[in-house]
Design a protein around this motif. Sequence first.
Motif, PDB file in Angstrom:
ATOM      1  N   ARG A  36      -3.901   6.923   4.086  1.00 14.02           N
ATOM      2  CA  ARG A  36      -4.778   6.169   3.182  1.00 14.02           C
ATOM      3  C   ARG A  36      -5.867   5.427   3.955  1.00 14.02           C
ATOM      4  O   ARG A  36      -7.030   5.430   3.552  1.00 14.02           O
ATOM      5  CB  ARG A  36      -3.936   5.186   2.357  1.00 14.02           C
ATOM      6  CG  ARG A  36      -3.187   5.833   1.206  1.00 14.02           C
ATOM      7  CD  ARG A  36      -2.522   4.808   0.307  1.00 14.02           C
ATOM      8  NE  ARG A  36      -1.376   4.186   0.942  1.00 14.02           N
ATOM      9  CZ  ARG A  36      -0.139   4.689   0.905  1.00 14.02           C
ATOM     10  NH1 ARG A  36       0.085   5.838   0.286  1.00 14.02           N
ATOM     11  NH2 ARG A  36       0.862   4.050   1.489  1.00 14.02           N
ATOM     12  N   SER A  40      -9.783   6.293   3.544  1.00 19.00           N
ATOM     13  CA  SER A  40     -10.670   5.278   2.959  1.00 19.00           C
ATOM     14  C   SER A  40     -11.763   4.842   3.941  1.00 19.00           C
ATOM     15  O   SER A  40     -12.874   4.507   3.538  1.00 19.00           O
ATOM     16  CB  SER A  40      -9.861   4.058   2.510  1.00 19.00           C
ATOM     17  OG  SER A  40      -9.308   3.373   3.615  1.00 19.00           O
ATOM     18  N   GLN A  41     -11.449   4.872   5.250  1.00 19.38           N
ATOM     19  CA  GLN A  41     -12.434   4.480   6.259  1.00 19.38           C
ATOM     20  C   GLN A  41     -13.345   5.636   6.666  1.00 19.38           C
ATOM     21  O   GLN A  41     -14.310   5.436   7.411  1.00 19.38           O
ATOM     22  CB  GLN A  41     -11.709   3.935   7.501  1.00 19.38           C
ATOM     23  CG  GLN A  41     -10.999   2.598   7.257  1.00 19.38           C
ATOM     24  CD  GLN A  41     -10.000   2.265   8.350  1.00 19.38           C
ATOM     25  OE1 GLN A  41     -10.049   2.828   9.446  1.00 19.38           O
ATOM     26  NE2 GLN A  41      -9.081   1.350   8.063  1.00 19.38           N
ATOM     27  N   LYS A  50      -8.097  14.957   4.500  1.00 22.57           N
ATOM     28  CA  LYS A  50      -8.439  15.024   3.076  1.00 22.57           C
ATOM     29  C   LYS A  50      -8.771  16.450   2.661  1.00 22.57           C
ATOM     30  O   LYS A  50      -8.416  16.888   1.558  1.00 22.57           O
ATOM     31  CB  LYS A  50      -9.618  14.099   2.780  1.00 22.57           C
ATOM     32  CG  LYS A  50      -9.927  13.930   1.292  1.00 22.57           C
ATOM     33  CD  LYS A  50     -10.987  12.878   1.066  1.00 22.57           C
ATOM     34  CE  LYS A  50     -11.181  12.609  -0.431  1.00 22.57           C
ATOM     35  NZ  LYS A  50     -11.586  13.785  -1.195  1.00 22.57           N
TER      36      LYS A  50
END
Length: 219
Positions: A36, A40-41, A50
């Motif tokens: 996560r 997200s970064q 991803k």
Amino acid sequence: MRIVLVGPPGAGKGTQAAYLAKNLSIPHISTGDLFRANISQGTELGLRAKAFMDAGDLVPDEITIGMAQDRMEQPDAEGGFLLDGFPRNVSQAEALDEMLKTESMKLDAVLDLEVPEEEVVKRIAGRRICRNDSAHVFHVSYTPPKTEGVCDACGGELYQRGDDAEGTVRNRLDVYHTQTEPIIDYYKAQGLVVTISALGEVKDVTQRAMDALKKTGTS
């Protein structure tokens, strides 16, 4: 103190990891959090992970290993860490050994949370979630709602998530036995495995784990 936490789905690894990390004053490093955070970064590893996840594929070991290495090199992990969900297979365990070896470090213990298979199925398959608020969680046996199928907190409908269905749980256990369980034998050969029962109240399991780690000289 460098500890790896292992156990089947439903053993309470996430809950125990949080308590143990706090008691031992070391960071809790979970693969879920790593994925996560990196996604997200927008890190290079996160973007690569991803792409595989969006395609419905397993994230290759090299990406997971890279994320874990980056996290273990952070300042707060200098005094140790508790790994939860990594390593997931023997090749990841071997990679972790090599990582630590290059830093002249080694693991102190591998804590194996033991739960009978039928108890795992009962724990997970009995879980019910509120459609209005996923933080409202009940269990048909352990924490049943006052009215069947209705959330005590908001009156929302309670449902069983697809990945909590018994067939899915048994498939997850098969994957655990095939891929992850072999790392227990791998670490047993190094004399690192400490096995405790994960049955009973959360605080009792935590105390059991702390006592077992103390006997190894880890805590």
